[in-house]
Design a protein around this motif. Structure first.
Motif, PDB file in Angstrom:
ATOM      1  N   PRO A 197      -3.384 -24.614 -42.801  1.00 18.77           N
ATOM      2  CA  PRO A 197      -3.674 -23.488 -41.914  1.00 18.77           C
ATOM      3  C   PRO A 197      -3.134 -22.145 -42.416  1.00 18.77           C
ATOM      4  CG  PRO A 197      -1.825 -24.702 -41.058  1.00 18.77           C
ATOM      5  CD  PRO A 197      -2.306 -25.448 -42.277  1.00 18.77           C
ATOM      6  N   HIS A 198      -2.273 -22.158 -43.436  1.00 20.39           N
ATOM      7  CA  HIS A 198      -1.655 -20.932 -43.934  1.00 20.39           C
ATOM      8  C   HIS A 198      -2.000 -20.702 -45.404  1.00 20.39           C
ATOM      9  CE1 HIS A 198       0.779 -20.214 -40.359  1.00 20.39           C
ATOM     10  NE2 HIS A 198       1.090 -21.496 -40.353  1.00 20.39           N
ATOM     11  N   THR A 199      -1.860 -19.459 -45.847  1.00 20.68           N
ATOM     12  CA  THR A 199      -2.135 -19.119 -47.243  1.00 20.68           C
ATOM     13  C   THR A 199      -0.870 -19.082 -48.095  1.00 20.68           C
ATOM     14  OG1 THR A 199      -1.998 -16.756 -46.752  1.00 20.68           O
ATOM     15  CG2 THR A 199      -4.191 -17.781 -46.638  1.00 20.68           C
ATOM     16  N   MET A 200       0.292 -19.132 -47.449  1.00 21.40           N
ATOM     17  CA  MET A 200       1.577 -19.156 -48.147  1.00 21.40           C
ATOM     18  C   MET A 200       2.480 -20.188 -47.466  1.00 21.40           C
ATOM     19  SD  MET A 200       2.172 -15.067 -48.798  1.00 21.40           S
ATOM     20  CE  MET A 200       3.628 -15.273 -49.794  1.00 21.40           C
ATOM     21  N   ASP A 201       3.715 -20.306 -47.944  1.00 19.56           N
ATOM     22  CA  ASP A 201       4.680 -21.288 -47.449  1.00 19.56           C
ATOM     23  C   ASP A 201       4.682 -21.393 -45.925  1.00 19.56           C
ATOM     24  OD1 ASP A 201       5.389 -20.319 -50.018  1.00 19.56           O
ATOM     25  OD2 ASP A 201       7.428 -21.054 -49.775  1.00 19.56           O
ATOM     26  N   CYS A 202       4.567 -22.610 -45.409  1.00 20.40           N
ATOM     27  CA  CYS A 202       4.733 -22.878 -43.976  1.00 20.40           C
ATOM     28  C   CYS A 202       6.202 -23.250 -43.783  1.00 20.40           C
ATOM     29  CB  CYS A 202       3.811 -23.995 -43.517  1.00 20.40           C
ATOM     30  SG  CYS A 202       3.988 -24.358 -41.767  1.00 20.40           S
TER      31      CYS A 202
END
Length: 179
Positions: free
Chosen positions: A99-104
C-alpha cells in the motif's frame, strides 16, 4: 535477552533470527512477535522461551509488527512499502500487498480489531478495513492523513477511533477520521 524487571537478572534469550531485529511487539499475553532484516517475523512463547512460528514475509526487511487484541491476527510493515496480514490461528499468510511507496514503519490494529493503520516514510497514513473477507482480496484501504515528512509511528487511542502519528517533520498529530 529476557530479563526479570524486578531483579534486573537475565532469565533467558530468544535466538532464531539470522538478521538484525528491527521490530518487537508485546502485549499482555506470553506471546511476543519480532521482525527482522532476515525478512521473517517470529512468534515467541515467553514461558517456554521458544519460537512457535517463523513466517516468511517476502523479499524485504520487516520494519514493524503487531498482533491484534484477540491474538489471532498479525500484521507486519516492510521496508519496500509492503504489508503482510497473517492468521496466527490457521498458521498462514492471508495477504501480502504493497500500500506504500516507501518504508512502512508502523502497523497497528484498532482496539476493536476492525481497522489496521499503517504509517510510511512516503508521508502517508493508510487505514484498512479488516471486517472484509481477507482470504479473497486485499482489504479496502484509503489514505486518511499525511505529514510533510516521513511518518515514524502511529498509535490508536485506547477507546476512540482516533489515532496519533509522529513524523520526521517534528510534529505529533491527533487524527479523528470520518468513518
Amino acid at each position: 535477552m529476557i530479563s526479570d524487571c524486578n531483579t534486573g537478572q537475565t532469565v533467558g534469550q530468544l535466538k532464531g533470527h539470522s538478521g538484525h531485529i528491527m521490530a518487537v511487539y508485546a502485549d499482555s499475553d506470553d506471546i511476543i512477535a519480532s521482525g527482522s532484516s532476515d525478512n521473517t517475523v517470529r512468534l515467541w512463547d515467553l514461558r517456554s522461551q521458544r519460537c512457535i512460528d517463523a513466517i516468511a514475509t517476502g523479499d524485504s526487511c520487516v520494519a514493524s509488527v503487531c498482533v491484534n487484541s484477540a491474538g489471532n491476527m498479525l500484521a507486519s510493515g516492510h521496508e519496500d512499502g509492503g504489508c503482510m496480514i497473517y492468521d496466527i490461528t490457521a498458521g498462514r499468510t492471508l495477504q501480502l500487498f504493497k500500500p506504500h511507496t516507501m518504508d512502512c514503519r508502523s502497523v497497528r490494529f484498532s482496539p476493536d480489531n476492525n481497522f489496521l493503520l499503517t504509517g510510511s516514510y512516503d508521508t502517508s497514513i493508510i487505514m484498512m478495513d479488516m471486517r472484509k473477507n481477507l482470504e479473497t482480496r486485499i482489504p479496502p484501504y484509503s489514505v486518511v492523513a499525511h505529514h510533510r515528512d516521513k511518518v515514524i509511528q502511529c498509535r490508536w487511542h485506547p477507546s476512540l477511533l482516533a489515532f496519533l502519528s509522529s513524523s520526521a517533520d517534528r510534529t505529533v498529530s491527533l487524527w479523528a477520521p470520518d468513518y
